[in-house]
Design a protein around this motif. Structure first.
Motif, short mmCIF file in Angstrom:
data_model
loop_
_atom_site.label_atom_id
_atom_site.label_comp_id
_atom_site.label_asym_id
_atom_site.label_seq_id
_atom_site.Cartn_x
_atom_site.Cartn_y
_atom_site.Cartn_z
N TYR A 418 45.53 61.88 18.91
CA TYR A 418 46.82 62.55 19.15
C TYR A 418 46.98 63.82 18.32
O TYR A 418 47.77 64.68 18.66
N HIS A 419 46.24 63.95 17.21
CA HIS A 419 46.28 65.23 16.48
C HIS A 419 44.85 65.73 16.23
O HIS A 419 44.57 66.40 15.24
N LEU A 420 43.94 65.41 17.16
CA LEU A 420 42.54 65.80 17.02
C LEU A 420 42.36 67.31 17.06
O LEU A 420 41.54 67.87 16.32
N GLU A 421 43.15 67.98 17.89
CA GLU A 421 43.04 69.43 18.01
C GLU A 421 43.36 70.11 16.68
O GLU A 421 42.66 71.03 16.24
N ALA A 422 44.44 69.66 16.02
CA ALA A 422 44.83 70.23 14.72
C ALA A 422 43.75 69.95 13.67
O ALA A 422 43.44 70.79 12.83
N LEU A 423 43.16 68.75 13.75
CA LEU A 423 42.10 68.37 12.82
C LEU A 423 40.86 69.23 13.04
O LEU A 423 40.20 69.65 12.09
N LEU A 424 40.53 69.50 14.29
CA LEU A 424 39.40 70.37 14.62
C LEU A 424 39.59 71.76 14.04
O LEU A 424 38.68 72.34 13.44
N ARG A 425 40.80 72.29 14.21
CA ARG A 425 41.09 73.65 13.70
C ARG A 425 40.99 73.70 12.18
O ARG A 425 40.38 74.62 11.63
N SER A 426 41.56 72.71 11.49
CA SER A 426 41.54 72.73 10.01
C SER A 426 40.13 72.55 9.48
O SER A 426 39.73 73.19 8.50
N THR A 427 39.32 71.71 10.15
CA THR A 427 37.92 71.51 9.73
C THR A 427 37.12 72.79 9.93
O THR A 427 36.35 73.20 9.05
N TYR A 428 37.31 73.43 11.09
CA TYR A 428 36.62 74.67 11.40
C TYR A 428 36.94 75.75 10.37
O TYR A 428 36.05 76.44 9.86
N LYS A 429 38.23 75.89 10.05
CA LYS A 429 38.66 76.90 9.08
C LYS A 429 38.06 76.62 7.70
O LYS A 429 37.64 77.53 6.99
N PHE A 430 38.05 75.34 7.32
CA PHE A 430 37.52 74.97 6.00
C PHE A 430 36.03 75.31 5.90
O PHE A 430 35.57 75.85 4.90
N LEU A 431 35.28 74.98 6.95
CA LEU A 431 33.83 75.25 6.94
C LEU A 431 33.54 76.75 6.88
O LEU A 431 32.61 77.17 6.19
N ILE A 432 34.33 77.53 7.60
CA ILE A 432 34.16 79.00 7.55
C ILE A 432 34.47 79.51 6.15
O ILE A 432 33.74 80.33 5.58
N LYS A 433 35.55 79.02 5.56
CA LYS A 433 35.95 79.43 4.21
C LYS A 433 34.86 79.11 3.19
O LYS A 433 34.60 79.85 2.26
N MET A 434 34.22 77.96 3.38
CA MET A 434 33.17 77.52 2.46
C MET A 434 31.82 78.17 2.77
O MET A 434 30.84 77.94 2.10
N ASN A 435 31.77 78.95 3.86
CA ASN A 435 30.51 79.57 4.31
C ASN A 435 29.46 78.50 4.56
O ASN A 435 28.30 78.63 4.20
N ASP A 436 29.90 77.39 5.16
CA ASP A 436 29.00 76.26 5.36
C ASP A 436 28.93 75.85 6.83
O ASP A 436 28.60 74.73 7.15
N LEU A 437 29.29 76.79 7.73
CA LEU A 437 29.29 76.48 9.16
C LEU A 437 27.89 76.74 9.72
O LEU A 437 27.52 77.88 9.98
N HIS A 438 27.12 75.68 9.91
CA HIS A 438 25.76 75.82 10.41
C HIS A 438 25.62 75.15 11.78
O HIS A 438 26.57 74.55 12.29
N GLU A 439 24.44 75.26 12.34
CA GLU A 439 24.26 74.89 13.75
C GLU A 439 24.67 73.46 14.06
O GLU A 439 25.33 73.21 15.07
N VAL A 440 24.28 72.51 13.20
CA VAL A 440 24.62 71.10 13.46
C VAL A 440 26.13 70.92 13.49
O VAL A 440 26.69 70.27 14.37
N GLN A 441 26.82 71.54 12.52
CA GLN A 441 28.28 71.41 12.46
C GLN A 441 28.96 72.11 13.63
O GLN A 441 29.93 71.60 14.20
N LYS A 442 28.45 73.29 14.00
CA LYS A 442 29.00 74.01 15.14
C LYS A 442 28.92 73.16 16.41
O LYS A 442 29.87 73.05 17.18
#
Length: 514
Positions: A418-442
């Motif tokens: 029910y709040h998966l979309e918000a969770l996806l957005r916050s996770t995505y933002k966190f990974l970008i901020k940490m410079n840790d967004l790699h292929e497996v996570q994408k």
């Protein structure tokens, strides 16, 4: 944060055992004038208190406000002196320092011959026990005394001391270079985890090779070898070269078994070596050797002569329980591992003041992963929330990132969409901020986001597609680190084959030994 956590004196008083408190009171009571002293009254008050409260101390009348800082400082010093005199805190290192102090006193009294006799025995003890910094300090004092204590042997004595000083100095320089390199590599892995790309890999390799002193291993003593193996171990961990991690961790531990007297003198280094040896075996999935080395670890630490101070006890708890949990990840026996969680949580309270926040969070991640493997997704989310909601936490970036990725998968598995979309957005933002967004996570985030638009009868096809995409990264030198924290491949295979994750992992493990 409560004030009792900030007050160093209060924490020191609360760390004392019953025997240490008794010795302290005997120590301060050796002179009758101390019986009603302000610092002893303050000690008794703090000993009974549950928390540090300055207002309560002042209200008690044991000390005035303007005296409190000085009385606390004096009490702190007296407790440390008392602990120094306690036999349980005596070791070879403290004995050598004591002899060095005695020799200095005799020297200043002009009793040169007596001073040199003590120094010679202390130096021999230092060299035998690989305390080369202390040995060098002793030689330097010997040189000062010999320059004033004139004998007929001064010529040969000067040559002897010069050679000793040069040899010890060279050994200490090598040790210093190796320990500096080891510490810097350890700092990198604590902050960022494993190397993430070719650029980082090249930078770490260049850093390591430029700072590694050129040495002949046959010429090295115990301490120099220890730091050499540490440096190679941390380099291997950063590069995700787990076979070499095992190689150098084994050299580290075997070095202690070859020099058994060093175990009681350096118990922390012995424990850390075993920790990394077990971690390496966990990564290369060799459970028979893992169990053997874990048993050997407990066999040594449970011996009567093994040191039992608070620091050592907390490390035995920390490393021992980390690897008790890890054994269940190797072969997928997650449900068996769940029985450890209540026991470890109870002991965590006991060791709360000795274990830093980072290692507490590592325990929570392991608890969450056990529950995830056993199919208990809500319990998994409960432990991950302890990590994610801790805003003041300073820990490894990769662990923070994968806590969020696992949290995302656990929410999907638990049907909490029910709040998966918000969770996806916050996770995505966190990974970008940490410079840790790699292929497996994408791919994981893209997949979970896309599932919301897939018909139920087509979900299995989507799992198969993702599995095909991720399989290409399983052996990738930089992307494979994702699978160390979250076994996505096994999770996907469990969804496709309609089997529990634990069964999938167990089947893979058994195939390795067919």
């Amino acid at each position: 944060m409560t004030k009792d956590q900030k007050d160093n004196l209060f924490l020191l008083v609360k760390s004392l055992t019953k025997s240490e408190k008794r010795q302290f009171k005997l120590y301060v009571g050796r002179l009758g004038v101390n019986q009603d002293s302000k610092f002893l009254n303050l000690f008794n008050l703090l000993d009974k208190a549950q928390s540090y409260n300055e207002a309560v101390i002042l209200k008690s009348g044991v000390v005035k406000k303007q005296q409190l800082a000085n009385v606390k400082a004096h009490l702190y010093k007296q407790i440390l002196i008392s602990l120094k005199l306690n036999p349980s805190h005596q070791n070879i290192r403290s004995q050598i320092r004591e002899q060095l102090d005695f020799a200095s006193i005799l020297y200043h009294k002009g009793l040169y011959k007596q001073s040199l006799k003590i120094l010679d025995k202390a130096k021999e003890l230092a060299i035998v026990n690989e305390e080369k910094n202390l040995a060098y300090e002793i030689v330097e004092l010997e040189k000062v005394i010999e320059s004033q204590y004139i004998t007929r042997s001064i010529s040969s004595r000067a040559d002897e001391l010069t050679v000793q000083a040069k040899s010890l100095s060279e050994a200490n320089v090598i040790t210093s270079k190796l320990s500096n390199l080891s510490l810097q590599l350890y700092s990198i892995i604590l902050k960022t985890g494993y190397v993430k790309n070719e650029e980082e890999s090249q930078a770490v390799t260049t850093y390591f090779e430029d700072r590694l002193p050129k040495v002949k291993r046959a010429d090295l003593g115990f301490r120099e070898k220890l730091w050499l193996y540490k440096a190679y171990l941390w380099y291997s961990f950063l590069m995700q070269d787990f076979l070499n991690c095992y190689k150098y961790a084994l050299k580290w531990v075997d070095l202690f078994y070859e020099n058994p007297n060093m175990i009681s003198l350096n118990p922390v280094f012995f424990l850390k070596g075993n920790n990394y040896l077990l971690e390496s075996l966990y990564f290369i999935k060799n459970k028979p050797k893992f169990i053997k080395k874990l048993d050997e670890f407990y066999e040594v630490v449970n011996q009567k002569h093994f040191p039992k101070d608070e620091n050592v006890s907390s490390l035995v708890f920390l490393y021992g329980n980390f690897h008790k949990i890890n054994q269940f990840f190797i072969d997928g026996s997650f449900e068996e591992g769940l029985t450890l969680i209540p026991q470890i949580e109870t002991e965590l309270i006991k060791f709360s003041s000795k274990i830093d926040e980072h290692h507490k969070m590592v325990f929570y991640y392991k608890f969450a992963s056990l529950h995830f493997g056993a199919g208990n997704n809500k319990e998994c989310i409960f432990y991950l929330d302890k990590i994610i909601s801790n805003k003041s936490l300073s820990m490894r970036e990769d662990l923070l990132c994968f806590s969020r990725v696992l949290n995302l998968v656990a929410h999907y598995e638990a049907g909490l969409d029910y709040h998966l979309e918000a969770l996806l957005r916050s996770t995505y933002k966190f990974l970008i901020k940490m410079n840790d967004l790699h292929e497996v996570q994408k791919e994981m985030i893209k997949f979970i986001r896309g599932l919301q638009d897939v018909y139920p009868q087509d979900i299995k096809k989507e799992f198969i597609k993702l599995l095909e995409v991720l399989k290409q990264y399983e052996g990738h030198p930089f992307e494979r680190r994702a699978f160390l924290y979250l076994d996505v491949i096994s999770w996907l295979e469990s969804k496709i084959d309609n089997k529990p994750v634990g069964q999938v992992v167990k089947d893979k493990y058994l195939k390795m030994y067919e």
